[in-house]
Motif scaffolding. Structure first.
Motif, PDB file in Angstrom:
ATOM      1  N   UNK A 119       0.736  -1.309  -0.046  1.00  0.00           N
ATOM      2  CA  UNK A 119      -0.023   0.147  -0.024  1.00  0.00           C
ATOM      3  C   UNK A 119       0.815   1.365  -0.131  1.00  0.00           C
ATOM      4  N   UNK A 120       2.024   1.228   0.176  1.00  0.00           N
ATOM      5  CA  UNK A 120       3.008   2.384   0.343  1.00  0.00           C
ATOM      6  C   UNK A 120       3.261   2.821  -1.207  1.00  0.00           C
ATOM      7  N   UNK A 121       3.832   4.050  -1.271  1.00  0.00           N
ATOM      8  CA  UNK A 121       4.305   4.495  -2.704  1.00  0.00           C
ATOM      9  C   UNK A 121       5.736   4.720  -2.972  1.00  0.00           C
ATOM     10  N   UNK A 122       6.085   4.442  -4.051  1.00  0.00           N
ATOM     11  CA  UNK A 122       7.225   4.469  -4.422  1.00  0.00           C
ATOM     12  C   UNK A 122       7.559   5.319  -5.963  1.00  0.00           C
ATOM     13  N   UNK A 123       8.651   6.204  -5.895  1.00  0.00           N
ATOM     14  CA  UNK A 123       8.857   6.808  -7.183  1.00  0.00           C
ATOM     15  C   UNK A 123      10.120   6.182  -7.542  1.00  0.00           C
ATOM     16  N   UNK A 124      10.062   5.825  -8.806  1.00  0.00           N
ATOM     17  CA  UNK A 124      11.426   5.178  -9.739  1.00  0.00           C
ATOM     18  C   UNK A 124      11.824   6.226 -10.506  1.00  0.00           C
ATOM     19  N   UNK A 125      13.009   6.798 -10.407  1.00  0.00           N
ATOM     20  CA  UNK A 125      13.830   7.793 -11.075  1.00  0.00           C
ATOM     21  C   UNK A 125      14.618   6.998 -12.174  1.00  0.00           C
ATOM     22  N   UNK A 126      14.291   7.192 -13.447  1.00  0.00           N
ATOM     23  CA  UNK A 126      15.026   6.427 -14.512  1.00  0.00           C
ATOM     24  C   UNK A 126      14.469   5.277 -14.821  1.00  0.00           C
ATOM     25  N   UNK A 127      13.750   5.224 -16.023  1.00  0.00           N
ATOM     26  CA  UNK A 127      13.050   4.156 -16.697  1.00  0.00           C
ATOM     27  C   UNK A 127      13.800   3.166 -17.656  1.00  0.00           C
ATOM     28  N   UNK A 128      15.158   3.004 -17.592  1.00  0.00           N
ATOM     29  CA  UNK A 128      15.736   2.151 -18.409  1.00  0.00           C
ATOM     30  C   UNK A 128      15.586   0.685 -18.062  1.00  0.00           C
ATOM     31  N   UNK A 129      16.174  -0.197 -18.316  1.00  0.00           N
ATOM     32  CA  UNK A 129      15.920  -1.623 -17.990  1.00  0.00           C
ATOM     33  C   UNK A 129      15.789  -1.929 -16.523  1.00  0.00           C
ATOM     34  N   UNK A 130      16.794  -1.120 -15.613  1.00  0.00           N
ATOM     35  CA  UNK A 130      16.751  -1.458 -14.110  1.00  0.00           C
ATOM     36  C   UNK A 130      15.679  -0.775 -13.496  1.00  0.00           C
ATOM     37  N   UNK A 131      15.093   0.362 -14.213  1.00  0.00           N
ATOM     38  CA  UNK A 131      14.023   1.173 -13.587  1.00  0.00           C
ATOM     39  C   UNK A 131      12.873   0.591 -13.708  1.00  0.00           C
ATOM     40  N   UNK A 132      12.610  -0.246 -15.256  1.00  0.00           N
ATOM     41  CA  UNK A 132      11.511  -0.887 -15.476  1.00  0.00           C
ATOM     42  C   UNK A 132      11.292  -1.992 -14.781  1.00  0.00           C
ATOM     43  N   UNK A 133      12.319  -2.674 -14.391  1.00  0.00           N
ATOM     44  CA  UNK A 133      12.374  -3.892 -13.553  1.00  0.00           C
ATOM     45  C   UNK A 133      11.902  -3.603 -12.212  1.00  0.00           C
ATOM     46  N   UNK A 134      12.440  -2.708 -11.727  1.00  0.00           N
ATOM     47  CA  UNK A 134      12.156  -2.323 -10.173  1.00  0.00           C
ATOM     48  C   UNK A 134      10.631  -1.892 -10.252  1.00  0.00           C
ATOM     49  N   UNK A 135      10.159  -1.334 -11.259  1.00  0.00           N
ATOM     50  CA  UNK A 135       8.681  -0.963 -10.992  1.00  0.00           C
ATOM     51  C   UNK A 135       7.603  -2.166 -11.097  1.00  0.00           C
ATOM     52  N   UNK A 136       8.200  -3.250 -11.952  1.00  0.00           N
ATOM     53  CA  UNK A 136       7.291  -4.221 -12.041  1.00  0.00           C
ATOM     54  C   UNK A 136       7.312  -5.186 -10.711  1.00  0.00           C
ATOM     55  N   UNK A 137       8.671  -5.407  -9.982  1.00  0.00           N
ATOM     56  CA  UNK A 137       8.870  -5.786  -8.541  1.00  0.00           C
ATOM     57  C   UNK A 137       8.068  -5.182  -7.616  1.00  0.00           C
ATOM     58  N   UNK A 138       8.288  -3.719  -7.819  1.00  0.00           N
ATOM     59  CA  UNK A 138       7.375  -2.993  -6.648  1.00  0.00           C
ATOM     60  C   UNK A 138       5.667  -3.312  -6.807  1.00  0.00           C
ATOM     61  N   UNK A 139       5.363  -3.334  -8.144  1.00  0.00           N
ATOM     62  CA  UNK A 139       3.934  -3.320  -8.283  1.00  0.00           C
ATOM     63  C   UNK A 139       3.607  -4.640  -7.788  1.00  0.00           C
ATOM     64  N   UNK A 140       4.378  -5.905  -8.147  1.00  0.00           N
ATOM     65  CA  UNK A 140       3.994  -7.199  -7.662  1.00  0.00           C
ATOM     66  C   UNK A 140       4.074  -7.123  -6.136  1.00  0.00           C
TER      67      UNK A 140
END
Length: 712
Positions: free
Chosen positions: A171-192
């Motif tokens: 339920x918390x919120x994260x901001x990912x700065x930089x949406x290259x490969x690492x950023x995109x993967x981090x977004x997916x893992x956070x969402x999961x």
């Protein structure tokens, strides 16, 4: 087998035929199906390699300083060799791949031939048809695994470690700065994980990519008007619970922007390569923000025991190691909890890998993940790779096992050019080094296996591997009837020494060890002046500090600095006074790591001479490394760092000063080869080699037993 390599000096990138990798203890041999190009890490490496020397120097000021320090201490010849070794080397590229197991090394039980695996690690998981990887950098996959997706293994583990460092809750919120490969993967893992994710990037394309593929709840370009207010609205006016910076830039904007959008007492995680010199006010100080670093794949990274020796951390105390991060990432893929298929915007056959890197460097079109696909149906040979035309064997036919920095700078360049000397083959752990050394120093082939350099074509074996393998190769070489030159130390314990002595005495083949200092021209002059007999000697060595996690400090691999280096100084005192060590005692300065590398060694020799080796790891780097005083029969000789010799006696002191330091490496190699050509003997008596080596073991015993003297 074929591998992608690049020269740092010219930037030339080529796929070339290299020897089959060596499968060491605790390693698996993998045939790649896919490998992934990291546009960030590898792109910057390739870009730097294509720059001019001045451009390279600007990007690596620390290395420029190292070159300058080497020039001051060792002179232009050694400095030139060290620099050219780096610039001319074939550098492997790649650090994330997947394929199936071809072979398993000694001690490997969790993998078997045919298993599907994903691999990680620079220098291991290369862009190559076949790779050798330690077990803790390799994870087993189910038979149904999609190997293209699994090849994102390293990138997934890096992103997962960043998420773990954020330590977020449902339920918390994260901001990912930089949406290259690492950023995109981090977004997916956070969402999961049940976290609301907001993505930020300076470019429009990755923002659209993240939104289109539903990996974020919202995403903005950095220059979006009112971006801070938009993030504030999405977080109920509080700001993000955590910000993960997955960008790569020299700008301070990401770190300061993170401070502005993070809630009070929130966290900022550095996942990418960004500076951290944030502005204290108004955000970081007043919000009491927490800054954390994510170290690559996770716990175990850069730990020799974990990565090279395969020693795992206890599950109960270190829940998420780098290998467990990889396994967790692969489970997310296998269960379709995350879908990373969209990340691969380009796929190239492996033979077109240089074109793929041109796309990365020149950015001729938008891209995200770039996969290299390998043809796994082609046959791969374990035959040696011919490099030059092998000449008819001379009286001395040389092969090398191991050819690292020291060998390339001090041994290989000094092998005499003579019709009586033939250069046969080179075997190293990596095919890139074997190929380049064979080409540069005119050997006939680079080897794929030990037998290639132990057969009848070779009669003289140079061994310049890590210390823990010296004894093994000395014994194999002697049993194969070879003359042996081995870099110091000859072995790491007395049992190995006894085995070598027994075999050498049986086969009666010469063994030479790399005790080069006794061949220094200034030492030769000192010896001629003082002769042999009872004398007093003091040898001060300002050795400098080496980190405890360096392989040299590891007792199983490097043997520690007494066995690994102090043997040099005991040998030189042995040579100067002309008799063997009789007893030794030693005391070490206590240190919290128990390294025993600030130590005073006292030696009594058979002819009554005494010697002190004062080996210091705690001194100033500005002080020259080595200083020797010898007192004998009314004479005193002072040798300063192998550049200056003064001898005091009656009348005016004699002085000899060299333009550059000379520790005798060239003279040592020449003496060894000439000895083989003339009388078939080593220029260092076997008795000296064995006694000096045993003395180093007794030094350690003395330290462990309260400085008690031990007979050699």
């Amino acid at each position: 087998m074929q591998q992608l390599t690049q020269k740092l000096g010219s930037g030339d990138m080529v796929i070339q035929e290299l020897p089959y990798p060596q499968v060491g203890k605790g390693m698996v041999l993998v045939r790649n199906h896919y490998s992934i190009i990291s546009a960030g890490t590898e792109g910057s490496t390739v870009t730097a390699a294509r720059k001019s020397l001045i451009g390279k120097a600007k990007e690596r000021p620390q290395q420029v300083k190292q070159v300058w320090d080497t020039l001051k201490k060792q002179g232009p010849v050694q400095t030139y060799r060290a620099v050219m070794k780096k610039l001319d080397a074939y550098s492997p590229l790649g650090y994330s791949c997947a394929g199936h197991v071809l072979e398993v090394g000694e001690g490997v039980t969790e993998f078997k031939v045919g298993d599907k695996v994903a691999c990680a690690g620079a220098g291991y998981a290369n862009h190559a048809e076949v790779v050798a990887v330690p077990i803790n950098l390799c994870v087993k996959l189910p038979d149904t695994a999609n190997l293209k997706q699994a090849a994102y293994n390293t990138l997934g583990a890096i992103s997962m470690q960043g998420v773990r460092q954020a330590d977020m809750r449902l339920g918390e919120t994260a901001v990912v700065i930089g949406l290259g490969l690492l950023g995109q993967l981090a977004c997916m893992i956070l969402k999961a994980s049940g976290v609301q994710v907001i993505g930020i990037d300076v470019a429009d394309a990755p923002v659209k990519q993240a939104l289109k593929n539903n990996s974020v709840a919202a995403a903005f370009t950095r220059n979006t008007a009112g971006i801070e207010a938009k993030i504030n609205a999405l977080t109920s006016g509080q700001g993000a619970d955590a910000v993960i910076i997955a960008a790569a830039t020299t700008s301070l904007d990401p770190i300061n922007f993170a401070g502005a959008i993070t809630r009070k007492k929130g966290k900022v995680i550095i996942l990418g390569a960004v500076p951290t010199g944030f502005e204290r006010d108004p955000h970081w100080y007043r919000k009491e923000l927490e800054l954390k670093m994510a170290c690559s794949y996770g716990p175990g990274r850069y730990d020799l025991n974990y990565e090279e020796k395969g020693i795992d951390y206890p599950y109960a105390y270190v829940r998420w190691t780098e290998k467990r991060n990889m396994e967790a990432f692969q489970r997310l893929i296998e269960t379709k909890t995350i879908d990373i298929d969209y990340l691969t915007t380009h796929e190239f056959p492996f033979e077109d890998a240089p074109k793929a890197f041109d796309l990365v460097v020149n950015r001729t079109e938008p891209f995200s993940g770039i996969a290299l696909k390998y043809n796994v149906d082609t046959a791969i040979s374990k035959k040696p790779i011919s490099v030059g035309v092998v000449q008819p064997n001379g009286k001395v036919a040389i092969s090398f096992i191991g050819a690292g920095s020291y060998a390339q700078g001090n041994l290989l360049p000094n092998i005499p050019d003579s019709h009586a000397v033939t250069r046969i083959g080179v075997l190293t752990n990596t095919g890139t080094t074997s190929k380049r050394v064979a080409e540069k120093f005119n050997f006939g082939f680079c080897a794929a296996k030990e037998q290639d350099v132990l057969d009848d074509k070779t009669n003289t074996l140079f061994i310049a591997t890590r210390h823990d393998s010296h004894a093994e190769y000395v014994l194999k070489g002697l049993q194969a009837g070879k003359n042996i030159f081995v870099e110091k130390p000859i072995c790491l314990n007395e049992q190995e020494l006894d085995n070598i002595i027994a075999v050498q005495q049986n086969v009666q083949k010469p063994v030479m060890i790399g005790f080069n200092r006794r061949f220094s021209p200034l030492v030769t002059q000192l010896k001629q002046k003082l002769g042999s007999g009872a004398m007093s000697m003091i040898y001060r060595v300002n050795a400098g500090s080496i980190p405890k996690d360096n392989w040299i400090q590891d007792m199983e691999i490097g043997g520690g600095r007494i066995i690994g280096e102090a043997c040099h100084f005991i040998d030189l005192l042995t040579f100067i006074n002309g008799s063997l060590p009789k007893t030794v005692s030693a005391m070490a300065l206590p240190d919290p790591n128990g390294l025993n590398d600030t130590v005073t060694i006292t030696i009594q020799f058979e002819n009554g001479s005494t010697g002190v080796v004062a080996y210091f790891a705690n001194g100033s780097k500005e002080l020259p490394k080595e200083y020797l005083e010898v007192y004998a029969s009314g004479h005193t000789a002072i040798l300063s760092d192998f550049k200056e010799l003064k001898i005091y006696g009656k009348g005016k002191p004699s002085k000899k000063k060299l333009l550059n330091q000379n520790k005798g490496q060239k003279e040592m190699v020449a003496a060894f080869v000439n000895g083989l050509l003339t009388n078939g003997q080593s220029p260092i008596p076997m008795a000296d080699i064995f006694a000096v080596t045993r003395a180093t073991f007794k030094v350690l015993e003395s330290i462990q037993n309260g400085s008690q003297p031990y007979a050699v």
